[in-house]
Scaffold this motif. Structure first.
Motif, PDB file in Angstrom:
ATOM      1  N   GLY A   6      34.315 -16.792  15.186  1.00 59.31           N
ATOM      2  CA  GLY A   6      35.209 -16.468  14.086  1.00 59.31           C
ATOM      3  C   GLY A   6      35.690 -17.716  13.401  1.00 59.31           C
ATOM      4  O   GLY A   6      35.318 -18.829  13.782  1.00 59.31           O
ATOM      5  N   VAL A  64      34.622 -13.503   9.817  1.00 58.57           N
ATOM      6  CA  VAL A  64      35.260 -12.331  10.423  1.00 58.57           C
ATOM      7  C   VAL A  64      34.291 -11.146  10.405  1.00 58.57           C
ATOM      8  O   VAL A  64      34.194 -10.403  11.392  1.00 58.57           O
ATOM      9  CB  VAL A  64      36.581 -12.000   9.693  1.00 58.57           C
ATOM     10  CG1 VAL A  64      37.092 -10.626  10.102  1.00 58.57           C
ATOM     11  CG2 VAL A  64      37.623 -13.069   9.994  1.00 58.57           C
ATOM     12  N   ARG A  96      49.736 -18.860  11.132  1.00 53.75           N
ATOM     13  CA  ARG A  96      49.381 -17.808  12.091  1.00 53.75           C
ATOM     14  C   ARG A  96      50.638 -17.028  12.507  1.00 53.75           C
ATOM     15  O   ARG A  96      50.619 -15.796  12.564  1.00 53.75           O
ATOM     16  CB  ARG A  96      48.706 -18.429  13.322  1.00 53.75           C
ATOM     17  CG  ARG A  96      48.197 -17.390  14.315  1.00 53.75           C
ATOM     18  CD  ARG A  96      47.434 -18.027  15.452  1.00 53.75           C
ATOM     19  NE  ARG A  96      46.138 -18.574  15.021  1.00 53.75           N
ATOM     20  CZ  ARG A  96      45.232 -19.089  15.843  1.00 53.75           C
ATOM     21  NH1 ARG A  96      45.467 -19.127  17.143  1.00 53.75           N
ATOM     22  NH2 ARG A  96      44.098 -19.566  15.378  1.00 53.75           N
ATOM     23  N   ASP A 135      41.470 -13.828   9.702  1.00 56.29           N
ATOM     24  CA  ASP A 135      41.556 -13.579  11.138  1.00 56.29           C
ATOM     25  C   ASP A 135      42.638 -12.536  11.432  1.00 56.29           C
ATOM     26  O   ASP A 135      42.496 -11.710  12.327  1.00 56.29           O
ATOM     27  CB  ASP A 135      41.903 -14.890  11.864  1.00 56.29           C
ATOM     28  CG  ASP A 135      41.030 -15.105  13.078  1.00 56.29           C
ATOM     29  OD1 ASP A 135      40.129 -14.290  13.326  1.00 56.29           O
ATOM     30  OD2 ASP A 135      41.256 -16.106  13.780  1.00 56.29           O
ATOM     31  N   GLU A 143      41.230 -18.999   6.834  1.00 59.48           N
ATOM     32  CA  GLU A 143      40.741 -18.625   8.169  1.00 59.48           C
ATOM     33  C   GLU A 143      41.762 -17.758   8.892  1.00 59.48           C
ATOM     34  O   GLU A 143      41.435 -16.717   9.471  1.00 59.48           O
ATOM     35  CB  GLU A 143      40.427 -19.888   8.981  1.00 59.48           C
ATOM     36  CG  GLU A 143      39.195 -20.615   8.459  1.00 59.48           C
ATOM     37  CD  GLU A 143      38.957 -21.978   9.103  1.00 59.48           C
ATOM     38  OE1 GLU A 143      37.935 -22.583   8.796  1.00 59.48           O
ATOM     39  OE2 GLU A 143      39.809 -22.432   9.890  1.00 59.48           O
ATOM     40  N   GLU A 144      42.996 -18.196   8.840  1.00 58.98           N
ATOM     41  CA  GLU A 144      44.037 -17.429   9.521  1.00 58.98           C
ATOM     42  C   GLU A 144      44.290 -16.106   8.806  1.00 58.98           C
ATOM     43  O   GLU A 144      44.560 -15.077   9.436  1.00 58.98           O
ATOM     44  CB  GLU A 144      45.319 -18.266   9.617  1.00 58.98           C
ATOM     45  CG  GLU A 144      45.172 -19.478  10.539  1.00 58.98           C
ATOM     46  CD  GLU A 144      44.748 -19.076  11.949  1.00 58.98           C
ATOM     47  OE1 GLU A 144      45.283 -18.090  12.492  1.00 58.98           O
ATOM     48  OE2 GLU A 144      43.854 -19.746  12.516  1.00 58.98           O
ATOM     49  N   ARG A 200      31.882 -11.544  13.171  1.00 57.52           N
ATOM     50  CA  ARG A 200      32.494 -11.227  14.472  1.00 57.52           C
ATOM     51  C   ARG A 200      32.623  -9.715  14.654  1.00 57.52           C
ATOM     52  O   ARG A 200      32.364  -9.192  15.738  1.00 57.52           O
ATOM     53  CB  ARG A 200      33.873 -11.886  14.570  1.00 57.52           C
ATOM     54  CG  ARG A 200      34.540 -11.607  15.920  1.00 57.52           C
ATOM     55  CD  ARG A 200      35.845 -12.367  16.078  1.00 57.52           C
ATOM     56  NE  ARG A 200      36.808 -11.960  15.075  1.00 57.52           N
ATOM     57  CZ  ARG A 200      37.838 -12.719  14.679  1.00 57.52           C
ATOM     58  NH1 ARG A 200      38.023 -13.919  15.201  1.00 57.52           N
ATOM     59  NH2 ARG A 200      38.675 -12.287  13.773  1.00 57.52           N
TER      60      ARG A 200
END
Lengths: 387, 354
Positions: free
Chosen positions: B342, A257, A17, A82, A78-79, A260
């Motif tokens: 998310g 994502v 991240r 994101d 995921e990161e 979202r």
């Protein structure tokens, strides 16, 4: 069953991240399918990722990876999504050919191709389909004729993603001229700038040149460019197709994502919308999470030593249909603004939902159409008889 | 992070699956139906002998002290078999509810009797308008003004509400209650009732998952056998694609149900949402698989003679048991609109302060 991350996994998440926060371009890169400039901007991004050893975290250290397991790969993805990091211009290489090379490649092939792939020095295109060999891939006619230490490639490939600007292709060729169907095929790697290769870009539904036709006229490549045994190309391709439909190509984070962003879009326009749209937005969250949970379950099983089975076909149907449902919901939220392109002053989010909607329509077609996937599920998983 | 079952969990599920494969076949269900009965005493004795009734009851009061993850495959197996007897309702819902009331000697006494399998406990939860199996239960738990009462069935007035599912006997129940029948005040009952909804929805979801797979299993078997135009109908793409579509829905319901089982039943928004997600996904999967099975069976699917309708009817009944789709969608909405979503939030849970 333990559905919590370990301290080590949390630390890994924090590390990636932080790196992404410091390195992801502030503005979206121009499309890699529209212009050479966009293509090269994405190549530069691949080099940056690789310099940080973030290109393919599951690959062995010697090829530029970190030797991590699939759970860590999911955390990375995921990161990555994101953070809004760029799409992977070399996805045909790193997600499809790369794992296939690891499984079938000789040590020399791995050393020759994997580091250059990881660094984006060689961007790959898939050259499988032909005008008469689409869903019926075993009807491939393009041939590779052995001539001493070389293969001479001739034929006509089509719908080859990225091939308009990529550097290399991995193609399915008939090495045994007397063979039929799945037999006598071989997978051969060839440079797209070799003498005898003519590329004809094909405009896609969105106007971009996301794929190309390849006309091969006696293209000479060294015989060591064959991946796997001669005549075993079908099995090698099916392994690749498993990666393509299954775990690697469409990681769940991408859809989480998207769900979202759909939720955020809904909230901005909530006052104009009715309960059916609200239900569709909730469904998008459920479906994206269901896909993620399913992939975590598969990854856990594989980490514990299991084998991947029909998940590839099952996954492909689910994510492609989910994607279309989400994009359609977004267009229904936009209403009369749905048709506005990025050039329109009143376009919402620069018309990006329109782009995503069109792209979602390709999902049930590429990597083996969903009709073919349903046949595979019915025959191999449910044991129904072949026609 | 390890999203797999332990060998013990898989073994418990397999034990129940194999018992029911032998003891709860379509022919057994039909015999029961012909006799006008909903439960088979002999089969229930064998189920009781597995020793699973107290699975979720703490060891301190004679249970096994297991968690929902240990019992989820059992509930799935019960759904697959279309089991009429209340293994899931007893082990998964009613007994953990009684076990959560340690201050009530009345609850404790009935918990001990029910764990032995001598009696069953029917549960009148406000989320369900009717009470299942109230006629054969030894006692019925009812909610009156928010408080929990346990009344003996003989003292209750039952009005039958016949269900389309031949193995579900539903009743409207009323009974005189008093301080003597109360097992929890309204304040004490609230969290217990909330946990019961979560367990009820979770284990119903698992049963629906099993039912969905059973429907597809039946349809696949028929499609391999039934010949038309000189070939098994399962060789035709129109049939293959129906069955593949149902299987995809089932496969993407399964991990949601399993993940929901790993959530604390007394948890907050995140646990409620995942359990409700599981109930919704399982309801959809069972509905699709059941309707697909009717279609693939053709006219046979519309007949009384073929078993498909038994599973179709159970799916229809369970779709609204322990919360309607509307109820569960709203619990998902609380989560979707109430906390970050998310990729980093798939396994989110409230921090626990205990």
């Amino acid at each position: 069953m333990d559905l919590t991350y370990t301290a080590e996994q949390n630390a890994f998440r924090a590390e990636i991240r932080a790196w992404l926060a410091a390195n992801v371009p502030a503005t979206r890169l121009p499309s890699f399918d529209a212009t050479p400039a966009g293509f090269e901007a994405h190549r530069d991004w691949e080099r940056k990722l690789n310099a940080g050893r973030w290109g393919m975290v599951t690959w062995p250290v010697e090829y530029g990876g970190r030797g991590l397991d699939l759970i860590q790969w999911l955390i990375f993805e995921e990161e990555y999504y994101d953070a809004g990091a760029p799409l992977r211009v070399n996805q045909n290489g790193i997600f499809l050919l790369g794992p296939t090379l690891m499984e079938y490649g000789t040590p020399a092939q791995k050393a020759r191709f994997l580091p250059a792939m990881a660094n984006g020095d060689e961007i790959w295109a898939q050259a499988w389909s032909e005008p008469q060999a689409g869903s019926d891939l075993a009807a491939v006619r393009a041939k590779a004729v052995r001539d001493g230490d070389e293969y001479v490639l001739s034929g006509h490939k089509i719908w080859s993603s990225r091939a308009a600007m990529a550097d290399w292709g991995f193609g399915l060729f008939r090495t045994d001229p007397d063979s039929q169907r799945h037999k006598g095929l071989s997978l051969v790697l060839f440079p797209l700038d070799a003498p005898g290769v003519r590329r004809q870009p094909i405009a896609q539904i969105n106007g971009e040149i996301g794929f190309a036709e390849l006309f091969l006229d006696e293209v000479r490549v060294p015989a060591c460019n064959r991946l796997g045994q001669e005549g075993e190309g079908w099995a090698v391709c099916m392994a690749t197709a498993g990666f393509e439909r299954g775990l690697m190509l469409r990681s769940p984070a991408r859809f989480q994502v998207a769900a979202r962003r759909l939720l955020e879009l809904y909230r901005r326009h909530e006052a104009e919308l009715d309960a059916t749209v609200r239900a569709a937005v909730i469904q998008a969250w459920m479906d994206a999470d269901a896909y993620a949970l399913s992939i975590y379950a598969t990854a856990s099983r594989l980490v514990a030593g299991g084998q991947i089975g029909s998940e590839a076909s099952i996954n492909k149907i689910f994510w492609s249909e989910m994607d279309i449902a989400m994009q359609r919901t977004a267009l229904s939220i936009l209403g009369a603004r749905a048709e506005l392109t990025r050039l329109a002053p009143d376009a919402i989010e620069e018309g990006v939902w329109l782009d995503s909607y069109f792209f979602s329509l390709a999902g049930p077609i590429y990597a083996g159409s969903n009709e073919i996937q349903r046949n595979i599920i019915a025959e191999r998983m449910l044991g129904l008889p072949r026609a | 992070m390890n999203f797999t079952f332990t060998d013990e969990q898989a073994m418990i599920g397999e034990t129940v699956r194999s018992l029911l494969a032998a003891e709860c076949q379509g022919s057994h269900l039909r015999a029961l139906m012909r006799a006008g009965a909903t439960h088979d005493a002999g089969r229930w004795r064998k189920i009781v002998a597995l020793g699973l009734l107290g699975s979720l009851v703490p060891e301190t009061v004679g249970g096994l002290g297991l968690s929902a993850c240990d019992l989820i495959l059992v509930a799935e197996a019960c759904g697959h078999a279309g089991l009429p007897e209340p293994l899931v309702e007893t082990a998964g819902i009613a007994l953990p509810l009684l076990a959560a009331l340690p201050d009530s000697s009345r609850a404790a006494a009935w918990l001990a009797r029910a764990m032995s399998g001598d009696v069953t406990i029917a549960l009148g939860h406000p989320v369900n308008p009717f009470v299942l199996d109230a006629d054969v239960a030894g006692a019925i738990v009812l909610v009156v003004d928010g408080a929990l009462h346990l009344v003996e069935s003989a003292e209750a007035t039952l009005i039958a509400q016949p269900s389309v599912d031949p193995f579900r006997r539903l009743f409207s129940v009323s009974a005189p209650t008093s301080a003597a029948t109360m097992i929890a005040t309204a304040k004490a009952a609230a969290p217990v009732l909330a946990a019961a909804v979560n367990r009820g929805a979770l284990f119903t979801a698992a049963q629906l998952l099993g039912l969905a797979q059973r429907c597809n299993d039946l349809a696949v078997a028929y499609a391999k056998e039934r010949q038309q135009f000189g070939e098994p109908i399962g060789s035709y793409q129109a049939i293959k694609h129906h069955l593949a579509t149902a299987q995809v829905r089932i496969e993407f319901c399964r991990p949601v149900v399993y993940a929901a089982a790993a959530m604390p039943p007394d948890g907050g928004m995140h646990a409620k949402a995942r359990i409700s997600h599981a109930k919704l996904a399982a309801t959809e999967a069972a509905d699709l698989a059941a309707r697909t099975a009717v279609q693939v069976h053709g006219a046979m699917g519309y007949s009384w003679e073929v078993d498909v309708h038994l599973f179709l009817k159970r799916s229809l009944a369970l779709a609204n048991a322990w919360g309607t789709p509307l109820y569960h969608r709203e619990r998902c909405a609380m989560r979707v609109f109430g906390a970050p979503v998310g990729p980093a939030h798939t396994f989110a849970q409230e921090l626990r302060h205990d």
